[in-house]
Motif scaffolding. Structure first.
Motif, mmCIF file in Angstrom:
data_model
loop_
_atom_site.group_PDB
_atom_site.id
_atom_site.type_symbol
_atom_site.label_atom_id
_atom_site.label_comp_id
_atom_site.label_asym_id
_atom_site.label_seq_id
_atom_site.Cartn_x
_atom_site.Cartn_y
_atom_site.Cartn_z
ATOM 1 N N THR A 1 0.822 -1.207 0.000
ATOM 2 C CA THR A 1 0.000 0.000 0.000
ATOM 3 C C THR A 1 0.857 1.258 0.000
ATOM 4 O OG1 THR A 1 -1.649 -1.233 1.228
ATOM 5 C CG2 THR A 1 -1.914 1.131 1.207
ATOM 6 N N THR A 2 2.031 1.171 0.581
ATOM 7 C CA THR A 2 2.935 2.298 0.701
ATOM 8 C C THR A 2 4.334 1.782 1.000
ATOM 9 O OG1 THR A 2 3.385 4.345 1.925
ATOM 10 C CG2 THR A 2 2.409 2.554 3.171
ATOM 11 N N LEU A 3 5.342 2.600 0.745
ATOM 12 C CA LEU A 3 6.708 2.271 1.159
ATOM 13 C C LEU A 3 7.032 2.930 2.500
ATOM 14 C CD1 LEU A 3 8.675 2.631 -2.193
ATOM 15 C CD2 LEU A 3 7.633 0.582 -1.208
ATOM 16 N N ASN B 1 1.304 10.274 -3.493
ATOM 17 C CA ASN B 1 2.260 11.300 -3.927
ATOM 18 C C ASN B 1 3.607 10.742 -4.362
ATOM 19 O OD1 ASN B 1 2.943 10.557 -1.367
ATOM 20 N ND2 ASN B 1 3.239 12.619 -0.584
ATOM 21 N N ASN B 2 3.868 9.458 -4.165
ATOM 22 C CA ASN B 2 5.139 8.856 -4.572
ATOM 23 C C ASN B 2 4.930 7.628 -5.444
ATOM 24 O OD1 ASN B 2 6.914 10.637 -3.169
ATOM 25 N ND2 ASN B 2 6.383 9.596 -1.259
ATOM 26 N N LEU B 3 3.949 7.681 -6.319
ATOM 27 C CA LEU B 3 3.605 6.494 -7.109
ATOM 28 C C LEU B 3 4.758 6.015 -7.979
ATOM 29 C CD1 LEU B 3 -0.047 7.479 -8.057
ATOM 30 C CD2 LEU B 3 0.691 5.732 -6.408
ATOM 31 N N GLU B 4 5.478 6.931 -8.598
ATOM 32 C CA GLU B 4 6.590 6.518 -9.456
ATOM 33 C C GLU B 4 7.667 5.795 -8.656
ATOM 34 O OE1 GLU B 4 9.415 8.163 -13.057
ATOM 35 O OE2 GLU B 4 8.033 9.534 -12.072
ATOM 36 N N LYS B 5 8.016 6.325 -7.502
ATOM 37 C CA LYS B 5 9.024 5.685 -6.652
ATOM 38 C C LYS B 5 8.565 4.296 -6.213
ATOM 39 C CE LYS B 5 11.521 6.123 -2.317
ATOM 40 N NZ LYS B 5 11.644 6.839 -1.048
ATOM 41 N N LYS C 1 -8.031 9.598 -12.718
ATOM 42 C CA LYS C 1 -6.701 10.172 -12.977
ATOM 43 C C LYS C 1 -5.601 9.392 -12.272
ATOM 44 C CE LYS C 1 -8.262 14.881 -13.827
ATOM 45 N NZ LYS C 1 -8.390 16.238 -13.326
ATOM 46 N N LEU C 2 -5.854 8.968 -11.044
ATOM 47 C CA LEU C 2 -4.856 8.188 -10.306
ATOM 48 C C LEU C 2 -4.614 6.832 -10.960
ATOM 49 C CD1 LEU C 2 -5.822 9.018 -6.625
ATOM 50 C CD2 LEU C 2 -3.697 9.635 -7.803
#
Length: 148
Positions: free
Chosen positions: A13-15, A60-64, A110-111
């Motif tokens: 879900t997140t890093l 906010n950090n999808l690419e990473k 969009k997301l």
């Protein structure tokens, strides 16, 4: 090596370790999940569910996130957005003051499109089957495209 017709799917879900602990207090931390992706992808196809996308908490950090998942050997990203239900919404609002229950119009689409674009730019397969955007899919939503 003897196993055939197996695909592993797991969620990340997140890093952000602190955010992960608040979102999923009883689950493995993101680093443990990435280690699992790396270990299993040496032997089996692995798909990762970047799921759910929760604006603005983990978007906010999808690419990473996607680049990190790829570097661990995953072959596919599967994604969807957070679906509000009375019980989980109450917990979400109390745990995260910055969470707004009304998503801006068109933001979910969009997301998903952004995750699609980043995923394809990284050479990974993509799917999202709970959002009504099936034309974006390049693989099955359950990882079964990797079964040979």
């Amino acid at each position: 090596k003897r196993l055939k017709k197996i695909v592993v799917c797991l969620s990340i879900t997140t890093l952000d370790k602190n955010l992960a602990k608040k979102l999923e207090p009883k689950a493995c931390n993101p680093q443990q999940r990435l280690k699992t992706v790396k270990q299993l992808s040496a032997y089996l196809p692995v798909a990762v569910r970047l799921d759910p996308l929760i604006y603005p908490l983990n978007t906010n950090n999808l690419e990473k996130i996607i680049k990190t998942i790829k570097s661990c050997g995953a072959k596919q990203i599967i994604t969807s957005t957070y679906k509000e239900k009375p019980d989980n919404l109450k917990r979400m609002v109390s745990a995260f003051s910055q969470y707004k229950s009304n998503w801006p119009a068109g933001l979910k689409k969009k997301l998903i499109e952004k995750v699609h674009e980043i995923t394809l730019s990284q050479g990974l397969e993509f799917s999202s089957c709970r959002e009504g955007l099936k034309t974006l899919n390049t693989a099955a939503c359950d990882g079964s495209s990797w079964l040979v």
